[in-house]
Scaffold this motif. Structure first.
Motif, PDB file in Angstrom:
ATOM      1  N   SER A  63     -13.321  43.799 -84.581  1.00  0.00           N
ATOM      2  CA  SER A  63     -13.525  43.995 -83.142  1.00  0.00           C
ATOM      3  C   SER A  63     -14.641  43.102 -82.603  1.00  0.00           C
ATOM      4  O   SER A  63     -14.709  42.852 -81.395  1.00  0.00           O
ATOM      5  CB  SER A  63     -13.846  45.459 -82.847  1.00  0.00           C
ATOM      6  OG  SER A  63     -15.080  45.825 -83.452  1.00  0.00           O
ATOM      7  N   LEU A  64     -15.490  42.590 -83.480  1.00  0.00           N
ATOM      8  CA  LEU A  64     -16.547  41.677 -83.056  1.00  0.00           C
ATOM      9  C   LEU A  64     -15.985  40.411 -82.425  1.00  0.00           C
ATOM     10  O   LEU A  64     -16.662  39.763 -81.613  1.00  0.00           O
ATOM     11  CB  LEU A  64     -17.437  41.308 -84.247  1.00  0.00           C
ATOM     12  CG  LEU A  64     -18.320  42.414 -84.802  1.00  0.00           C
ATOM     13  CD1 LEU A  64     -18.912  42.008 -86.141  1.00  0.00           C
ATOM     14  CD2 LEU A  64     -19.408  42.776 -83.820  1.00  0.00           C
ATOM     15  N   LEU A  65     -14.764  40.060 -82.772  1.00  0.00           N
ATOM     16  CA  LEU A  65     -14.144  38.869 -82.200  1.00  0.00           C
ATOM     17  C   LEU A  65     -14.018  38.968 -80.675  1.00  0.00           C
ATOM     18  O   LEU A  65     -13.975  37.945 -79.997  1.00  0.00           O
ATOM     19  CB  LEU A  65     -12.770  38.630 -82.829  1.00  0.00           C
ATOM     20  CG  LEU A  65     -12.787  38.254 -84.311  1.00  0.00           C
ATOM     21  CD1 LEU A  65     -11.367  38.212 -84.865  1.00  0.00           C
ATOM     22  CD2 LEU A  65     -13.505  36.927 -84.509  1.00  0.00           C
ATOM     23  N   ALA A  66     -13.986  40.175 -80.148  1.00  0.00           N
ATOM     24  CA  ALA A  66     -13.898  40.349 -78.695  1.00  0.00           C
ATOM     25  C   ALA A  66     -15.135  39.810 -77.986  1.00  0.00           C
ATOM     26  O   ALA A  66     -15.079  39.507 -76.788  1.00  0.00           O
ATOM     27  CB  ALA A  66     -13.677  41.819 -78.349  1.00  0.00           C
ATOM     28  N   TYR A  67     -16.241  39.658 -78.696  1.00  0.00           N
ATOM     29  CA  TYR A  67     -17.438  39.071 -78.086  1.00  0.00           C
ATOM     30  C   TYR A  67     -17.209  37.616 -77.692  1.00  0.00           C
ATOM     31  O   TYR A  67     -17.955  37.066 -76.876  1.00  0.00           O
ATOM     32  CB  TYR A  67     -18.656  39.217 -78.998  1.00  0.00           C
ATOM     33  CG  TYR A  67     -19.336  40.548 -78.813  1.00  0.00           C
ATOM     34  CD1 TYR A  67     -20.254  40.749 -77.788  1.00  0.00           C
ATOM     35  CD2 TYR A  67     -19.034  41.623 -79.640  1.00  0.00           C
ATOM     36  CE1 TYR A  67     -20.855  41.974 -77.590  1.00  0.00           C
ATOM     37  CE2 TYR A  67     -19.641  42.858 -79.455  1.00  0.00           C
ATOM     38  CZ  TYR A  67     -20.543  43.025 -78.425  1.00  0.00           C
ATOM     39  OH  TYR A  67     -21.130  44.244 -78.225  1.00  0.00           O
ATOM     40  N   LEU A  68     -16.177  36.994 -78.229  1.00  0.00           N
ATOM     41  CA  LEU A  68     -15.832  35.638 -77.809  1.00  0.00           C
ATOM     42  C   LEU A  68     -15.407  35.606 -76.342  1.00  0.00           C
ATOM     43  O   LEU A  68     -15.518  34.574 -75.681  1.00  0.00           O
ATOM     44  CB  LEU A  68     -14.715  35.066 -78.696  1.00  0.00           C
ATOM     45  CG  LEU A  68     -15.090  34.862 -80.163  1.00  0.00           C
ATOM     46  CD1 LEU A  68     -13.853  34.461 -80.968  1.00  0.00           C
ATOM     47  CD2 LEU A  68     -16.198  33.831 -80.306  1.00  0.00           C
TER      48      LEU A  68
END
Length: 151
Positions: A63-68
């Motif tokens: 879910s950290l990829l959403a920080y992109l």
């Protein structure tokens, strides 16, 4: 309104942006540890296989990829993957349908969230990755950095 000691005008103290401090913060971290331990024991009792546990333990961190897409989107997706709500729904569904696999996956997910909470990684505020309900994390915490309030 004048700024208080150690506070610039237009800023909030590091821990006042909705973050737990002191004894409540410790209790929340210990609660995470207790939940992680209970999830691990329940998973062991299910005998679902440690290979699957190892393969999925870090899956919520995708879910950290959403920080992109920015801090607001990142916080929404991170919080969805790092609260107990979705794994509890998954476990309940698995139990209601008599299926062990969803319950096992939910227990892995719950263990991940509990471990994160025990380590001090809380739910994120949209102001930035380091702003959590358990206090600041990362460089901002070490520096005592204060950001202007969004209000």
């Amino acid at each position: 309104m004048s700024a208080g000691p150690g506070q610039r005008r237009g800023t909030r103290p590091v821990d006042s942006a909705g973050a737990a401090t002191g004894a409540p913060r410790l209790v929340l971290r210990l609660e995470g540890l207790a939940i992680a331990a209970a999830a691990l024991l329940a998973y062991r009792h299910m005998d679902a296989g440690w290979g699957m546990f190892a393969a999925l333990l870090l899956a919520p961190d995708l879910s950290l990829l959403a920080y992109l897409a920015g801090p607001r989107a990142g916080a929404v997706f991170y919080n969805a993957a790092h609260s107990y709500l979705l794994p509890a729904l998954l476990a309940g569904t698995g139990l209601a349908l008599g299926r062990e696999r969803p319950v096992a996956v939910a227990l892995i997910w719950i263990a991940h969230v509990g471990i994160d909470r025990a380590l001090g990684y809380g739910l994120k505020y949209p102001g930035g990755f380091g702003l959590t309900h358990l206090g600041r994390i990362g460089k901002a915490q070490a520096d005592g950095d204060q950001k202007p309030s969004p209000d």
